[in-house]
Design a protein around this motif. Structure first.
Motif, PDB file in Angstrom:
ATOM      1  N   ARG A 148       0.832  -1.203   0.000  1.00  0.00           N
ATOM      2  CA  ARG A 148       0.000   0.000   0.000  1.00  0.00           C
ATOM      3  C   ARG A 148       0.866   1.252   0.000  1.00  0.00           C
ATOM      4  O   ARG A 148       1.898   1.312   0.667  1.00  0.00           O
ATOM      5  CB  ARG A 148      -0.924   0.020   1.224  1.00  0.00           C
ATOM      6  N   LEU A 149       0.413   2.262  -0.744  1.00  0.00           N
ATOM      7  CA  LEU A 149       1.037   3.571  -0.684  1.00  0.00           C
ATOM      8  C   LEU A 149       0.409   4.356   0.452  1.00  0.00           C
ATOM      9  O   LEU A 149      -0.797   4.273   0.690  1.00  0.00           O
ATOM     10  CB  LEU A 149       0.827   4.338  -1.997  1.00  0.00           C
ATOM     11  N   ALA A 150       1.213   5.127   1.142  1.00  0.00           N
ATOM     12  CA  ALA A 150       0.684   5.961   2.221  1.00  0.00           C
ATOM     13  C   ALA A 150      -0.076   7.151   1.637  1.00  0.00           C
ATOM     14  O   ALA A 150       0.104   7.528   0.478  1.00  0.00           O
ATOM     15  CB  ALA A 150       1.827   6.446   3.111  1.00  0.00           C
ATOM     16  N   ALA A 151      -0.915   7.763   2.448  1.00  0.00           N
ATOM     17  CA  ALA A 151      -1.672   8.950   2.042  1.00  0.00           C
ATOM     18  C   ALA A 151      -0.850  10.205   2.311  1.00  0.00           C
ATOM     19  O   ALA A 151       0.127  10.198   3.066  1.00  0.00           O
ATOM     20  CB  ALA A 151      -2.987   9.014   2.824  1.00  0.00           C
ATOM     21  N   ARG A 152      -1.272  11.298   1.696  1.00  0.00           N
ATOM     22  CA  ARG A 152      -0.594  12.581   1.890  1.00  0.00           C
ATOM     23  C   ARG A 152      -0.540  12.944   3.372  1.00  0.00           C
ATOM     24  O   ARG A 152       0.474  13.473   3.849  1.00  0.00           O
ATOM     25  CB  ARG A 152      -1.314  13.666   1.091  1.00  0.00           C
ATOM     26  N   GLU A 153      -1.609  12.663   4.096  1.00  0.00           N
ATOM     27  CA  GLU A 153      -1.645  12.993   5.525  1.00  0.00           C
ATOM     28  C   GLU A 153      -0.572  12.221   6.301  1.00  0.00           C
ATOM     29  O   GLU A 153      -0.011  12.740   7.273  1.00  0.00           O
ATOM     30  CB  GLU A 153      -3.030  12.680   6.098  1.00  0.00           C
ATOM     31  N   ASN A 212       6.700  21.426   5.002  1.00  0.00           N
ATOM     32  CA  ASN A 212       6.266  20.037   4.890  1.00  0.00           C
ATOM     33  C   ASN A 212       5.240  19.867   3.780  1.00  0.00           C
ATOM     34  O   ASN A 212       5.224  18.851   3.082  1.00  0.00           O
ATOM     35  CB  ASN A 212       5.680  19.569   6.218  1.00  0.00           C
ATOM     36  N   GLU A 213       4.369  20.865   3.610  1.00  0.00           N
ATOM     37  CA  GLU A 213       3.341  20.798   2.569  1.00  0.00           C
ATOM     38  C   GLU A 213       3.976  20.775   1.184  1.00  0.00           C
ATOM     39  O   GLU A 213       3.544  20.024   0.299  1.00  0.00           O
ATOM     40  CB  GLU A 213       2.378  21.983   2.694  1.00  0.00           C
ATOM     41  N   ALA A 227       5.317  12.474  -7.449  1.00  0.00           N
ATOM     42  CA  ALA A 227       6.123  11.340  -7.897  1.00  0.00           C
ATOM     43  C   ALA A 227       5.321  10.043  -7.820  1.00  0.00           C
ATOM     44  O   ALA A 227       5.304   9.251  -8.772  1.00  0.00           O
ATOM     45  CB  ALA A 227       7.398  11.242  -7.063  1.00  0.00           C
ATOM     46  N   LEU A 228       4.644   9.817  -6.695  1.00  0.00           N
ATOM     47  CA  LEU A 228       3.857   8.600  -6.535  1.00  0.00           C
ATOM     48  C   LEU A 228       2.709   8.531  -7.537  1.00  0.00           C
ATOM     49  O   LEU A 228       2.452   7.479  -8.133  1.00  0.00           O
ATOM     50  CB  LEU A 228       3.309   8.517  -5.110  1.00  0.00           C
ATOM     51  N   GLU A 229       2.016   9.639  -7.712  1.00  0.00           N
ATOM     52  CA  GLU A 229       0.860   9.673  -8.616  1.00  0.00           C
ATOM     53  C   GLU A 229       1.249   9.390 -10.053  1.00  0.00           C
ATOM     54  O   GLU A 229       0.420   8.938 -10.854  1.00  0.00           O
ATOM     55  CB  GLU A 229       0.163  11.018  -8.504  1.00  0.00           C
ATOM     56  N   ARG A 268      10.840   6.384   1.777  1.00  0.00           N
ATOM     57  CA  ARG A 268      10.930   4.921   1.777  1.00  0.00           C
ATOM     58  C   ARG A 268       9.693   4.290   2.414  1.00  0.00           C
ATOM     59  O   ARG A 268       9.089   3.380   1.833  1.00  0.00           O
ATOM     60  CB  ARG A 268      12.193   4.480   2.529  1.00  0.00           C
ATOM     61  N   LEU A 269       9.325   4.746   3.595  1.00  0.00           N
ATOM     62  CA  LEU A 269       8.192   4.135   4.294  1.00  0.00           C
ATOM     63  C   LEU A 269       6.894   4.376   3.540  1.00  0.00           C
ATOM     64  O   LEU A 269       6.056   3.475   3.432  1.00  0.00           O
ATOM     65  CB  LEU A 269       8.099   4.702   5.714  1.00  0.00           C
ATOM     66  N   CYS A 270       6.718   5.561   2.991  1.00  0.00           N
ATOM     67  CA  CYS A 270       5.448   5.907   2.344  1.00  0.00           C
ATOM     68  C   CYS A 270       5.379   5.421   0.899  1.00  0.00           C
ATOM     69  O   CYS A 270       4.288   5.274   0.352  1.00  0.00           O
ATOM     70  CB  CYS A 270       5.227   7.420   2.428  1.00  0.00           C
TER      71      CYS A 270
END
Length: 337
Positions: A18-23, A211-212, A221-223, A261-263
């Motif tokens: 799973r990919l993490a969410a923006r939050e 951070n935003e 990048a993920l999208e 890495r984690l997200c």
């Protein structure tokens, strides 16, 4: 949920694909870059790296083909005409590029990146890629890092033997560059619709970036399906607009690498940190960069590797962090396992 339990949950999701969410990205970026919570994040990121990369470290090599006074004047690039650091055009010949590529592949580089200014010429770049493929055997990915491109140009790159495109929506795009974000995004979409793989770092990061902003670039990048992501810090070359500002602390660089890495999880097998950082490699980055030729983080044309960081040093850094790394070629020319 306390932070350690939260990170555990994200790690479990990452290992399930799973990919993490923006939050989630924002919450991890908000952690102080010193302290037990961020160290816990780093350890979790390294475990995800073990699964995502099969505990393999890889060396990204980049050859800057040309430098010239550039009227685009991106604030973080030493080639900007307005800064007066680069006063004449310089360019590597095809023979020089082939010789460098052959040396880098023999030394164990996993990627050979051809980086150009906006003015090198697309057809010339594809012709050079074909020459390299014919002249430099070996198991490596041929990469281009060049200007904007459309779907026809992307297809031509594939036909020339190119497998990866480095392209990013950069921090401050349209403010610290003269490029509209929409132009950069159009190229990302063209790459995403093609068989080519996308490499897209969060870059060039300074301590002033929110951070935003960081989360927005990483989610972009993920999208767009990046198979390599990570983080590149801004290098403040004397004489450029950023020269009087602070550079990103290594602890923050490592934190951002760990977040990517984690997200990114198993969907993003390779996470790069540049400049190389021992802490970032220990916190989940499995790719470091060796570059030479025209380097936009230098006020000169590097006839040797940038900052003296060569393939042997890159290999040693990755191995010290527990990664297996491709060795140099044997004297007979075949590469070891």
């Amino acid at each position: 949920m306390d932070m350690h339990a939260y990170i555990d949950r994200l790690e479990e999701g990452a290992l399930q694909g799973r990919l993490a969410a923006r939050e989630d990205v924002l919450r991890l970026l908000e952690l102080p870059s010193e302290g037990e919570d961020v160290r816990y994040l780093g350890r979790a990121a390294r475990r995800v790296a073990r699964a995502a990369s099969q505990d393999t470290g890889r060396i990204w090599s980049a050859i800057g083909l040309d430098s010239r006074p550039c009227p685009k004047n991106c604030a973080f690039c030493s080639f900007g005409e307005a800064w007066g650091l680069v006063r004449e055009e310089r360019e590597l010949s095809a023979g020089e590029v082939i010789a460098i590529a052959r040396r880098l592949v023999a030394a164990g580089a996993a990627w050979v990146t051809l980086r150009t200014t906006e003015y090198y010429g697309f057809d010339r770049l594809c012709a050079l890629a074909r020459q390299i493929r014919a002249a430099v055997p070996g198991e490596y990915e041929l990469v281009v890092n060049t200007g904007q491109m459309d779907e026809a140009e992307v297809a031509a790159m594939r036909a020339a033997g190119i497998g990866v495109v480095y392209h990013s929506l950069r921090l401050g795009e349209g403010v610290h560059t003269c490029f509209r974000p929409e132009e950069r995004l159009a190229t990302l979409r063209a790459i995403g619709r093609s068989p080519l793989r996308l490499a897209h770092l969060v870059e060039p990061v300074g301590p002033e970036h929110s951070n935003e902003e960081l989360a927005h670039v990483f989610m972009t990048a993920l999208e767009n399906g990046a198979s390599l992501s990570g983080v590149m810090a801004r290098v403040n070359v004397p004489g450029t607009p950023g020269a009087s500002t602070a550079e990103l602390p290594e602890a923050r660089l490592a934190q951002i690498a760990a977040v990517t890495r984690l997200c990114g999880g198993l969907r993003v097998p390779d996470i790069c940190v540049h400049p190389a950082s021992r802490q970032a490699v220990e916190w989940g980055a499995n790719v470091v960069v060796v570059e030479e030729g025209a380097v936009p983080r230098s006020d000169g044309f590097c006839r040797d590797v940038w900052r003296g960081f060569d393939v042997e040093q890159a290999r040693a850094l990755l191995r010290e962090a527990g990664y297996a790394v491709r060795p140099a070629a044997s004297p007979g020319g075949a590469q070891g396992a």
